[in-house]
Design a protein around this motif. Structure first.
Motif, PDB file in Angstrom:
ATOM      1  N   MET A 158     -94.931 -54.174  39.046  1.00 19.15           N
ATOM      2  CA  MET A 158     -94.651 -53.172  38.011  1.00 19.15           C
ATOM      3  C   MET A 158     -95.108 -51.792  38.471  1.00 19.15           C
ATOM      4  O   MET A 158     -94.382 -50.806  38.334  1.00 19.15           O
ATOM      5  N   ALA A 167     -95.434 -50.796  41.493  1.00 16.50           N
ATOM      6  CA  ALA A 167     -94.577 -50.330  42.589  1.00 16.50           C
ATOM      7  C   ALA A 167     -93.357 -49.609  42.048  1.00 16.50           C
ATOM      8  O   ALA A 167     -92.793 -48.756  42.713  1.00 16.50           O
ATOM      9  N   ARG A 168     -92.952 -49.954  40.837  1.00 17.50           N
ATOM     10  CA  ARG A 168     -91.758 -49.311  40.291  1.00 17.50           C
ATOM     11  C   ARG A 168     -92.123 -48.268  39.250  1.00 17.50           C
ATOM     12  O   ARG A 168     -91.287 -47.881  38.438  1.00 17.50           O
ATOM     13  N   GLY A 169     -93.365 -47.839  39.265  1.00 19.00           N
ATOM     14  CA  GLY A 169     -93.705 -46.658  38.469  1.00 19.00           C
ATOM     15  C   GLY A 169     -94.496 -46.935  37.213  1.00 19.00           C
ATOM     16  O   GLY A 169     -94.861 -45.997  36.500  1.00 19.00           O
ATOM     17  N   TYR A 170     -94.795 -48.185  36.902  1.00 19.22           N
ATOM     18  CA  TYR A 170     -95.519 -48.485  35.664  1.00 19.22           C
ATOM     19  C   TYR A 170     -96.861 -47.760  35.661  1.00 19.22           C
ATOM     20  O   TYR A 170     -97.592 -47.781  36.643  1.00 19.22           O
ATOM     21  N   ARG A 206     -92.303 -47.891  28.412  1.00 19.30           N
ATOM     22  CA  ARG A 206     -91.103 -47.108  28.110  1.00 19.30           C
ATOM     23  C   ARG A 206     -89.907 -48.028  28.110  1.00 19.30           C
ATOM     24  O   ARG A 206     -89.798 -48.931  28.922  1.00 19.30           O
ATOM     25  N   ASP A 244     -84.678 -55.502  34.126  1.00 13.95           N
ATOM     26  CA  ASP A 244     -85.469 -55.456  35.344  1.00 13.95           C
ATOM     27  C   ASP A 244     -85.013 -54.336  36.269  1.00 13.95           C
ATOM     28  O   ASP A 244     -85.816 -53.598  36.822  1.00 13.95           O
ATOM     29  N   PHE A 280     -85.910 -50.925  34.929  1.00 17.78           N
ATOM     30  CA  PHE A 280     -87.338 -50.617  34.775  1.00 17.78           C
ATOM     31  C   PHE A 280     -87.759 -49.395  35.605  1.00 17.78           C
ATOM     32  O   PHE A 280     -88.308 -48.431  35.069  1.00 17.78           O
ATOM     33  N   GLY A 281     -87.470 -49.433  36.909  1.00 15.54           N
ATOM     34  CA  GLY A 281     -87.869 -48.331  37.788  1.00 15.54           C
ATOM     35  C   GLY A 281     -87.266 -47.003  37.369  1.00 15.54           C
ATOM     36  O   GLY A 281     -87.981 -46.021  37.154  1.00 15.54           O
ATOM     37  N   THR A 308     -83.506 -54.223  42.128  1.00 11.80           N
ATOM     38  CA  THR A 308     -84.520 -53.510  41.346  1.00 11.80           C
ATOM     39  C   THR A 308     -85.116 -52.368  42.161  1.00 11.80           C
ATOM     40  O   THR A 308     -85.531 -51.353  41.613  1.00 11.80           O
ATOM     41  N   LEU A 351     -84.147 -47.529  42.551  1.00  8.85           N
ATOM     42  CA  LEU A 351     -85.110 -46.435  42.665  1.00  8.85           C
ATOM     43  C   LEU A 351     -84.687 -45.430  43.729  1.00  8.85           C
ATOM     44  O   LEU A 351     -85.323 -44.396  43.890  1.00  8.85           O
TER      45      LEU A 351
END
Ligand SMILES: Nc1ncnc2c1ncn2[C@@H]1O[C@H](COP(=O)(O)OP(=O)(O)OP(=O)(O)O)[C@@H](O)[C@H]1O
Ligand SMILES: [Mg+2]
Lengths: 267, 237
Positions: free
Chosen positions: A225, A227-230, A235, B100, B103-104, B151, B155
């Motif tokens: 999470m 790694a993807r900006g969490y 949000r 999923d 998400f990014g 996923t 990004l």
């Protein structure tokens, strides 16, 4: 890889109930349960109306009344917790019998209250079964958000649901591995499997391992999470707006519930 | 040309005291496709986590396009590098495939319109458009891997870090994944035990053992050096 299909209650059919907006369904189901809870004891007419509504829903949803009834029975044993009310309610007794050193009396008022609790719970369970049977879980999450459940909680429910299956998978794989190494006795009648204490220790360690694996997985998920900006804040995309087509059943359903409630309290 | 990523003497010690990286230096230039090989426990996954900005190096220098960020904000690194974990079940944590992949982009603060575009493009790139509304635990392993890659694609990272992308795939799934990776324009660093994959896809190989880089060069040379491969528990393809 084993793939254990944990029993997902959702039945992917196409029916008017399935097509109803999940937010409308959630609000109506919660309204139904609230109404059932607020109804007084012995409001048989209202119970009958609500039961009819639940059965029409079950029929329209394509789940079938039989299936809905069967699934809703599963949770009924919990209602037994309300059984003592039969003996403790005020009012004249119907029947008195000795139980050990005590005399217990079955009271009419108590029986009515118990039956009411039983019916109300059963009706609520039927509605819950219809709700989860016709609404995919991701849609339910969206509906929860819509009615104001905090996002963080919604995300937690989502994660729980997502990983429940995996956890069950993992537990089953471990049990199978133990099974594979547990042998039948070579000489019939000879005891195998060690002492009870030893088996308990093995089981304890398996539970511990499962717990550790879960913790480690939790850490990896968190990294994925991050790694993807969490950043600790939840949000989500905004939700589609409700269509007029969904408003009619919403308003109609709520009016019906209100009517059943009034009827129950007035007569 | 400035390297996209440059590491000098990277050291990483896990909290329990295990030194997983013991002085790693490497340069990755834009457009390169590099394989990272080595025996179990060599430190490949750890290196990917450090390069992806998820573990902060204990010592050493890490530069992104010449700018030192080793002690700075790891989010700069996370924005450049997209990490695909080995187990897609770790990567896919949302209720549906769409959620999923979205998400990014949502966390990048894109508008709803842009988020949807990104999701569409990423799923299209991995051939999983049909699965957008599916629940990820109902997908096959190969499908999960593709979605996991999507996923990260969503990004738009400049560098893709993949940890054992072909592990657990059947031959056809493996072929499809190779085709997918070959078609992606991004710079890539891919940890793998699949030496045939290395020979087919990667012009450059980095060999790691015991937390160090023991060889780094063109694959056709390194894959022919049987003595080197043998010394580090590897086999020629
Ligand atoms: N969370 C952790 N805590 C402590 N030590 C760890 C942790 N993760 C990995 N290690 C150790 O660090 C070393 C490098 O591990 P790493 O996972 O990077 O190896 P790898 O090259 O990816 O191996 P594999 O091919 O098995 O995936 C190993 O000796 C491992 O035991
Ligand atoms: Mg690894």
């Amino acid at each position: 890889m084993t793939h254990f299909h944990f029993h997902d209650p959702y039945q992917p059919l196409d029916s008017p109930v399935h097509r109803l907006d999940p937010r409308v369904k959630l609000v109506l189901a919660l309204g139904f349960i609230l109404t059932a809870t607020l109804l007084p004891a012995g409001a048989w007419l209202s119970y009958a109306l609500m039961g009819a509504a639940a059965w029409i829903g079950a029929h329209l949803s394509g789940l079938g009344i039989r299936r809905v009834l069967r699934r809703s029975m599963l949770a009924l044993p919990f209602v037994l917790a309300a059984l003592p009310v039969v003996f403790t309610a005020p009012g004249p007794s119907w029947l008195t019998f000795p139980l050990g050193p005590w005399l217990v009396s079955v009271r009419g008022e108590g029986v009515i209250r118990f039956l009411s609790v039983l019916l109300k719970s059963w009706l609520s369970l039927q509605i819950a079964v219809i709700l989860v049977g016709t609404t995919a879980f991701p849609d339910l999450l969206m509906a929860m958000r819509a009615i104001g459940v905090p996002r963080f909680l919604v995300m937690t429910f989502g994660l729980m649901w997502r990983y429940l299956f995996l956890l069950v998978d993992e537990a089953i794989r471990m049990l199978r591995a133990r099974e594979a190494r547990s042998v039948a006795p070579e000489i019939p009648g000879r005891r195998v499997g060690g002492t009870l204490a030893w088996r308990a220790r093995v089981t304890g360690r398996m539970v511990g391992t499962l717990f550790l694996r879960t913790l480690e997985r939790g850490e990896r998920i968190y990294m994925a999470m991050v790694a993807r900006g969490y950043d600790g804040e939840v949000r989500m995309l905004s939700m589609p707006s409700l269509s007029y087509r969904d408003l009619a059943p919403l308003i109609g359903g709520l009016l019906f519930l209100l009517g059943a409630l009034l009827l129950g309290w007035m007569f | 040309m400035l390297p996209l990523i440059e590491a000098e003497g990277l050291v990483y010690v896990y909290p329990d005291g295990h030194p997983a990286l013991q002085g790693v230096s490497l340069r990755i230039y834009r457009g390169e496709k590099i394989a990272l090989v080595g025996p179990n426990g060599a430190g490949k996954s750890t290196l990917l986590l450090v390069l992806g900005g998820l573990l902060r190096p204990t010592a050493g220098i890490l530069r992104v396009e010449g700018e030192d960020i080793g002690n700075g904000d790891p989010r700069r690194l996370r924005a450049k590098a997209g990490l695909v974990f080995q187990d897609p079940d770790d990567q896919l944590f949302s209720p549906t495939v769409f959620d999923d992949v979205a998400f990014g982009p949502i966390y990048q603060g894109l508008s709803e319109q842009e988020v949807r575009e990104r999701v569409d493009q990423a799923l299209e790139a991995v051939g999983m458009t049909w699965a957008a509304s599916r629940v990820s635990h109902h997908l096959s392993v190969g499908e999960k891997k593709r979605v996991a890659i999507a996923t990260v694609l969503a990004l738009r990272p400049e560098l893709m870090l993949l940890d054992e992308p072909t592990a657990g795939l059947d031959p056809r799934g493996r072929r499809e994944l190779i085709r997918l990776l070959r078609g992606l324009p991004q710079t890539m660093l891919v940890a793998t035990h699949d030496m045939r994959l290395v020979a087919e896809l990667f012009p450059r190989v980095i060999v790691m053992d015991q937390g160090r880089i023991v060889a780094d060069g063109p694959s056709h040379e390194i894959l022919r050096d049987e003595a080197l491969l043998e010394a580090h528990g590897l086999e020629p393809p």
